[in-house]
Design a protein around this motif. Structure first.
Motif, mmCIF file in Angstrom:
data_model
loop_
_atom_site.group_PDB
_atom_site.id
_atom_site.type_symbol
_atom_site.label_atom_id
_atom_site.label_comp_id
_atom_site.label_asym_id
_atom_site.label_seq_id
_atom_site.Cartn_x
_atom_site.Cartn_y
_atom_site.Cartn_z
ATOM 1 N N ARG A 48 12.909 -3.603 -2.522
ATOM 2 C CA ARG A 48 11.449 -3.720 -2.504
ATOM 3 C C ARG A 48 10.845 -2.837 -3.599
ATOM 4 O O ARG A 48 11.506 -1.952 -4.130
ATOM 5 C CB ARG A 48 10.923 -3.283 -1.127
ATOM 6 C CG ARG A 48 11.695 -4.005 -0.026
ATOM 7 C CD ARG A 48 11.060 -4.470 1.139
ATOM 8 N NE ARG A 48 9.653 -4.496 1.272
ATOM 9 C CZ ARG A 48 9.062 -4.789 2.409
ATOM 10 N NH1 ARG A 48 9.782 -5.074 3.485
ATOM 11 N NH2 ARG A 48 7.766 -4.839 2.504
ATOM 12 N N PRO A 49 9.558 -3.035 -3.892
ATOM 13 C CA PRO A 49 8.896 -2.169 -4.879
ATOM 14 C C PRO A 49 8.845 -0.729 -4.361
ATOM 15 O O PRO A 49 8.724 -0.498 -3.150
ATOM 16 C CB PRO A 49 7.482 -2.740 -4.997
ATOM 17 C CG PRO A 49 7.444 -3.973 -4.178
ATOM 18 C CD PRO A 49 8.667 -4.059 -3.351
ATOM 19 N N THR A 50 8.908 0.224 -5.263
ATOM 20 C CA THR A 50 8.868 1.626 -4.854
ATOM 21 C C THR A 50 7.562 1.978 -4.144
ATOM 22 O O THR A 50 7.523 2.933 -3.369
ATOM 23 C CB THR A 50 9.071 2.568 -6.055
ATOM 24 O OG1 THR A 50 8.063 2.305 -7.029
ATOM 25 C CG2 THR A 50 10.458 2.387 -6.660
ATOM 26 N N THR A 51 6.522 1.204 -4.368
ATOM 27 C CA THR A 51 5.249 1.455 -3.682
ATOM 28 C C THR A 51 5.363 1.225 -2.173
ATOM 29 O O THR A 51 4.476 1.629 -1.424
ATOM 30 C CB THR A 51 4.135 0.568 -4.259
ATOM 31 O OG1 THR A 51 4.572 -0.788 -4.249
ATOM 32 C CG2 THR A 51 3.778 0.998 -5.678
ATOM 33 N N ASP A 52 6.459 0.600 -1.719
ATOM 34 C CA ASP A 52 6.670 0.401 -0.285
ATOM 35 C C ASP A 52 7.271 1.619 0.403
ATOM 36 O O ASP A 52 7.416 1.632 1.631
ATOM 37 C CB ASP A 52 7.563 -0.821 -0.031
ATOM 38 C CG ASP A 52 6.832 -2.137 -0.258
ATOM 39 O OD1 ASP A 52 5.628 -2.110 -0.590
ATOM 40 O OD2 ASP A 52 7.476 -3.195 -0.105
ATOM 41 N N LEU A 53 7.640 2.651 -0.366
ATOM 42 C CA LEU A 53 8.091 3.902 0.252
ATOM 43 C C LEU A 53 6.939 4.486 1.051
ATOM 44 O O LEU A 53 5.776 4.304 0.700
ATOM 45 C CB LEU A 53 8.579 4.882 -0.814
ATOM 46 C CG LEU A 53 9.907 4.520 -1.479
ATOM 47 C CD1 LEU A 53 10.118 5.325 -2.753
ATOM 48 C CD2 LEU A 53 11.062 4.734 -0.506
ATOM 49 N N ASP A 54 7.247 5.225 2.103
ATOM 50 C CA ASP A 54 6.209 5.659 3.046
ATOM 51 C C ASP A 54 5.545 6.994 2.718
ATOM 52 O O ASP A 54 4.787 7.504 3.518
ATOM 53 C CB ASP A 54 6.769 5.688 4.471
ATOM 54 C CG ASP A 54 7.816 6.771 4.688
ATOM 55 O OD1 ASP A 54 8.292 7.353 3.698
ATOM 56 O OD2 ASP A 54 8.148 7.031 5.853
ATOM 57 N N ASP A 55 5.815 7.554 1.540
ATOM 58 C CA ASP A 55 5.243 8.845 1.180
ATOM 59 C C ASP A 55 4.842 8.811 -0.294
ATOM 60 O O ASP A 55 5.678 8.497 -1.146
ATOM 61 C CB ASP A 55 6.279 9.945 1.443
ATOM 62 C CG ASP A 55 5.763 11.326 1.123
ATOM 63 O OD1 ASP A 55 5.679 11.667 -0.081
ATOM 64 O OD2 ASP A 55 5.450 12.074 2.067
ATOM 65 N N PRO A 56 3.584 9.117 -0.613
ATOM 66 C CA PRO A 56 3.132 9.038 -2.016
ATOM 67 C C PRO A 56 3.915 9.949 -2.964
ATOM 68 O O PRO A 56 4.198 9.566 -4.096
ATOM 69 C CB PRO A 56 1.658 9.462 -1.959
ATOM 70 C CG PRO A 56 1.253 9.307 -0.532
ATOM 71 C CD PRO A 56 2.494 9.465 0.297
ATOM 72 N N GLU A 57 4.276 11.140 -2.509
ATOM 73 C CA GLU A 57 5.031 12.050 -3.381
ATOM 74 C C GLU A 57 6.449 11.524 -3.600
ATOM 75 O O GLU A 57 6.990 11.611 -4.702
ATOM 76 C CB GLU A 57 5.070 13.466 -2.805
ATOM 77 C CG GLU A 57 5.761 14.479 -3.698
ATOM 78 C CD GLU A 57 5.124 14.637 -5.090
ATOM 79 O OE1 GLU A 57 5.820 15.152 -5.978
ATOM 80 O OE2 GLU A 57 3.951 14.264 -5.292
ATOM 81 N N LEU A 58 7.057 10.964 -2.579
ATOM 82 C CA LEU A 58 8.372 10.351 -2.724
ATOM 83 C C LEU A 58 8.300 9.190 -3.703
ATOM 84 O O LEU A 58 9.174 9.032 -4.571
ATOM 85 C CB LEU A 58 8.905 9.892 -1.368
ATOM 86 C CG LEU A 58 10.237 9.167 -1.377
ATOM 87 C CD1 LEU A 58 11.342 10.025 -1.982
ATOM 88 C CD2 LEU A 58 10.600 8.740 0.042
ATOM 89 N N THR A 59 7.264 8.381 -3.609
ATOM 90 C CA THR A 59 7.071 7.266 -4.549
ATOM 91 C C THR A 59 6.931 7.792 -5.973
ATOM 92 O O THR A 59 7.567 7.271 -6.898
ATOM 93 C CB THR A 59 5.821 6.442 -4.150
ATOM 94 O OG1 THR A 59 6.010 5.943 -2.822
ATOM 95 C CG2 THR A 59 5.592 5.299 -5.120
ATOM 96 N N ARG A 60 6.140 8.834 -6.159
ATOM 97 C CA ARG A 60 5.931 9.413 -7.503
ATOM 98 C C ARG A 60 7.256 9.915 -8.081
ATOM 99 O O ARG A 60 7.600 9.605 -9.226
ATOM 100 C CB ARG A 60 4.920 10.542 -7.450
ATOM 101 C CG ARG A 60 4.517 11.074 -8.829
ATOM 102 C CD ARG A 60 3.692 12.332 -8.747
ATOM 103 N NE ARG A 60 4.460 13.475 -8.287
ATOM 104 C CZ ARG A 60 5.378 14.122 -9.025
ATOM 105 N NH1 ARG A 60 5.671 13.716 -10.233
ATOM 106 N NH2 ARG A 60 6.017 15.167 -8.533
ATOM 107 N N ARG A 61 8.016 10.662 -7.290
ATOM 108 C CA ARG A 61 9.287 11.204 -7.774
ATOM 109 C C ARG A 61 10.302 10.091 -8.047
ATOM 110 O O ARG A 61 11.068 10.178 -9.005
ATOM 111 C CB ARG A 61 9.855 12.209 -6.775
ATOM 112 C CG ARG A 61 9.020 13.481 -6.704
ATOM 113 C CD ARG A 61 9.571 14.456 -5.702
ATOM 114 N NE ARG A 61 8.644 15.572 -5.515
ATOM 115 C CZ ARG A 61 8.837 16.555 -4.667
ATOM 116 N NH1 ARG A 61 9.922 16.582 -3.902
ATOM 117 N NH2 ARG A 61 7.940 17.522 -4.554
#
Length: 175
Positions: free
Chosen positions: A157-170
């Motif tokens: 899935r797209p990384t934007t589907d990760l549940d934490d904004p900082e995790l997505t950024r990293r």
């Protein structure tokens, strides 16, 4: 040999060298003093390990968690046979998704998160916290074989589907 508190501290020291702003998040993990910190039965919380797996096209591997009914990165409880936190994260990813030939992209955790887990009376567990140490992996193939005993589904899935904004950024910074 099972994972030790010394190993956890080494991992967290390296993590805090890279992301010192996360000291408050990491504090509950640093307060652990013995091997019981890795046991599922330890309350009010215990260490877990997760895999942030990227494929060649920069998509992230997520699983639909049976109990929580949410899309999350593969991961879970540390087992007595695990020798390191990255190995525990990789084991969980393989068990849940069948993804093969994972490569650890960085020995330093990508993210640490403390999150609430609701009570699960069917397992005799009260509400507690997971002290989740997350590692970045790369997958050379998109082949998946989700394990129905573990998860409802597994998808890239797209990384934007990760549940934490900082995790997505990293994660996006690592692509």
């Amino acid at each position: 040999m099972p994972i030790t508190i010394a190993h956890l501290r080494e991992q967290l020291d390296a993590y805090l060298d890279r992301w010192p702003e996360d000291a408050e998040t990491v504090a509950p993990l640093l307060a652990l003093t013995g091997p019981e910190g890795f046991a599922r039965s330890t309350m009010p919380g215990h260490v877990t390990a997760s895999a942030i797996v990227l494929n060649r096209s920069g998509r992230v591997l997520l699983v639909h968690h049976k109990t929580l009914d949410r899309w999350l990165q593969p991961g879970g409880h540390v087992e007595p046979t695990d020798v390191s936190l990255p190995q525990a994260a990789m084991r969980e990813a393989v068990e849940e998704t069948g993804v093969a030939a994972l490569r650890l992209a960085d020995p330093v955790p990508l993210h640490v998160d403390v999150h609430a887990i609701p009570a699960n009376p069917s397992k005799g567990e009260g509400a507690h916290s997971h002290y989740d140490v997350r590692y970045l992996f790369r997958a050379p193939t998109d082949d998946l074989t989700p394990q129905p005993a573990e998860v409802h589904a597994a998808e890239w899935r797209p990384t934007t589907d990760l549940d934490d904004p900082e995790l997505t950024r990293r994660t996006n910074a690592a692509i």
